[in-house]
Design a protein around this motif. Structure first.
Motif, mmCIF file in Angstrom:
data_model
loop_
_atom_site.group_PDB
_atom_site.id
_atom_site.type_symbol
_atom_site.label_atom_id
_atom_site.label_comp_id
_atom_site.label_asym_id
_atom_site.label_seq_id
_atom_site.Cartn_x
_atom_site.Cartn_y
_atom_site.Cartn_z
ATOM 1 N N ALA A 196 -1.373 49.614 -19.076
ATOM 2 C CA ALA A 196 0.160 49.808 -19.295
ATOM 3 C C ALA A 196 0.395 51.034 -19.671
ATOM 4 N N PRO A 197 1.475 51.748 -19.157
ATOM 5 C CA PRO A 197 1.969 53.109 -19.555
ATOM 6 C C PRO A 197 2.704 52.627 -21.094
ATOM 7 N N GLU A 198 2.424 53.739 -21.941
ATOM 8 C CA GLU A 198 2.993 53.469 -23.390
ATOM 9 C C GLU A 198 4.077 54.726 -23.764
ATOM 10 N N GLY A 199 4.683 54.526 -24.935
ATOM 11 C CA GLY A 199 4.959 55.844 -25.743
ATOM 12 C C GLY A 199 6.167 56.210 -24.600
ATOM 13 N N TRP A 200 6.242 57.683 -24.684
ATOM 14 C CA TRP A 200 7.322 58.608 -23.921
ATOM 15 C C TRP A 200 7.058 58.475 -22.620
ATOM 16 N N VAL A 201 5.840 58.203 -22.164
ATOM 17 C CA VAL A 201 5.729 57.840 -20.774
ATOM 18 C C VAL A 201 6.384 56.541 -20.239
ATOM 19 N N LYS A 202 6.448 55.496 -21.037
ATOM 20 C CA LYS A 202 6.979 54.531 -20.537
ATOM 21 C C LYS A 202 8.481 54.536 -20.833
ATOM 22 N N ALA A 203 8.921 55.388 -21.756
ATOM 23 C CA ALA A 203 10.343 55.690 -21.899
ATOM 24 C C ALA A 203 10.870 56.497 -20.542
ATOM 25 N N LEU A 204 10.003 57.502 -20.030
ATOM 26 C CA LEU A 204 10.493 58.177 -18.993
ATOM 27 C C LEU A 204 10.536 57.263 -17.943
ATOM 28 N N MET A 205 9.693 56.341 -17.605
ATOM 29 C CA MET A 205 9.927 55.303 -16.526
ATOM 30 C C MET A 205 11.331 54.586 -16.619
#
Length: 515
Positions: A136-145
């Motif tokens: 699963a994407p995490e951190g700021w990458v998840k926030a970007l999504m």
């Protein structure tokens, strides 16, 4: 249509590259050009801001190729590289340099403070993660999504929405891009059709990227998407000199005080689907009701006045549909159990028949081979136990069907028929079918098809398709909210006629379908 696993599609890539003696970047160029062609044919140069978000793997490489083509055709495009790692695929780097050579310098996003402004009137292309994602994407990458999702711009995902796996549930449901359209390569993915994961896309369309047809045709799959093309060869036309005896005698067992309507719907659907004769076996309280409601259905009444008490009849049916409106009274449970232990006729079981089986699982051993079960999610859980996600549900259903040699229709937005370790995923139906009695109609339709000589698996797959297609035609007159189960019966004939009409354009709306 075949549904391939991610591993099979990777193998198709390798074989295509080897047989055609091309570089993997050439295949990427062709795939991304197909995405560009799809967009360009619809936008025709419209000056709408387009944001292309690229990961650093091959899905990101597709996005870079797309960005280059959009730029060369005069679109107002900005390309972003989601720079979450120093590792990049070779094809990504190649196309990154090609994009710079075309005088387009991608914007590198390295953290949450660098997210671009996106308005709801813009277009977003999601090429961050593809089939290769394994966590699963995490951190700021998840926030970007989540930033992309919050913008509510029209979002096009390349191959799959980022964060969505092909063959398993996401580890984090909040780390998935919500796509208005998925332009998927070569074949749709299983995750497009299950309740927990299908909600992340509204529509999808397959782009043929030229993967080796010999490999695709020869490769055995365990999943098939069922549409008109798949069911049309199943259809058996009637012969001129046939008579009602050629199309079987169906027996529908069920009903209880206040629920005779369920048998009425099942019996009428059975006849409308083509059974030669239909008899209903019901408690005495429903005799006059059913004779008036469906005069074409013959009626045999049980000794029980308000519920089934003793299942005995002096006919030799071709197939028996059992369960609609039957109830689970002690007398009924005992009568059903005795019937199952002694019956040798093909069966279709729904509703309270399934609930009794779930409570008395030893009866499963007495079911004839390829008995068809048609559970909704609650009934399925009572049969097979709880599951962790929709993929686990299908694996447990496959194991259960194999153990007892069953055909199981997992009812839902895309009803899935399970048999012999294979999945048959339906494409017809709509939210209007979320209404009482729809399941009774389906039981009658599958029973009617078996009565005519279709084998149980064909009857289930074909019946589910016709059931949904009849409802799809009906809602043009009724609306989703106004659709009744009896309307589905009224349009079964139209669903048969529709088999021989030209197919509709291959764009697939995923707004939710219920059976």
């Amino acid at each position: 249509m075949k549904i391939f696993t991610a591993e099979q599609l990777y193998e198709a890539d390798k074989i295509t590259i080897k047989k055609n003696k091309i570089a993997s970047s050439d295949l990427m160029e062709h795939a991304a050009t197909q995405v560009f062609t799809w967009i360009h044919s619809r936008m025709q140069g419209a000056p709408v801001p387009i944001h292309v978000f690229c990961g650093i793997g091959n899905n990101g490489g597709d996005g870079l190729v797309l960005g280059r083509h959009l730029l060369q055709h005069g679109y107002k495009v900005q390309v972003y590289v989601v720079n979450f790692s120093d590792q990049r695929s070779e094809d990504f780097l190649l196309n990154y340099n090609r994009l710079k050579d075309a005088e387009c310098w991608p914007t590198l996003i390295k953290g949450e403070g660098e997210f671009p402004k996106i308005t709801k009137d813009d277009i977003v292309v999601d090429a961050i993660f593809g089939l290769g994602l394994n966590r699963a994407p995490e951190g700021w990458v998840k926030a970007l999504m989540q930033h992309v999702n919050d913008a509510r711009a029209y979002t096009i995902a390349v191959d799959v929405p980022s964060g969505l796996y092909a063959n398993s549930a996401p580890d984090d449901m909040e780390a998935v891009v919500h796509a208005n359209m998925v332009l998927t390569f070569q074949a749709p993915k299983l995750s497009f059709f299950l309740p927990e994961t299908g909600k992340f896309l509204q529509s999808w369309e397959v782009l043929d990227i030229g993967l080796d047809p010999e490999y695709l045709n020869a490769t055995d799959v365990t999943m098939q998407l069922i549409g008109k093309q798949e069911v049309l060869p199943m259809y058996v036309p009637r012969q001129k000199y046939s008579h009602k005896g050629n199309y079987g005698h169906s027996l529908i067992i069920g009903g209880s005080f206040g629920k005779i309507g369920a048998v009425s719907l099942a019996g009428k659907a059975c006849l409308t689907t083509g059974a030669g004769l239909v008899t209903a076996y019901i408690p005495e309280c429903g005799y006059e009701i059913l004779q008036i409601a469906v005069p074409e259905v013959m009626v045999t009444s049980d000794p029980g006045k308000r519920q089934i008490a003793d299942i005995k009849f002096d006919m030799a049916p071709t197939v028996i549909g059992v369960g609609p409106g039957m109830g689970t009274d002690d007398q009924t449970r005992n009568a059903f159990a005795e019937f199952i232990r002694t019956n040798e006729c093909p069966l279709v079981i729904d509703a309270d028949g399934l609930n009794i089986l779930a409570a008395e699982k030893e009866l499963l051993e007495s079911l004839p081979a390829k008995t068809v079960l048609t559970p909704h999610p609650g009934e399925l859980e009572r049969l097979i136990g709880a599951w962790t996600d929709d993929f686990d549900k299908l694996e447990k259903t496959k194991a259960f069907a194999k153990k007892y040699d069953l055909v199981i229709v997992v009812k839902g937005a895309h009803s899935v028929t399970v048999c012999d370790q294979k999945l048959y995923i339906n494409t017809t139906g709509n939210p209007g079918m979320a209404t009482g009695g729809s399941g009774d109609v389906l039981l009658g339709m599958i029973t009617g098809l078996i009565s005519q000589g279709y084998d149980p698996l064909q009857a289930a797959v074909f019946g589910v398709y016709l059931h949904g297609r009849a409802a799809d035609i009906a809602v043009n007159d009724t609306s989703y909210q106004g659709l009744l189960a009896s309307d589905i019966i009224d349009y079964i004939g139209d669903a048969f006629i529709d088999l021989f009409k030209r197919p509709e354009p291959p764009v697939h709306e995923e707004e939710g379908k219920h059976e």
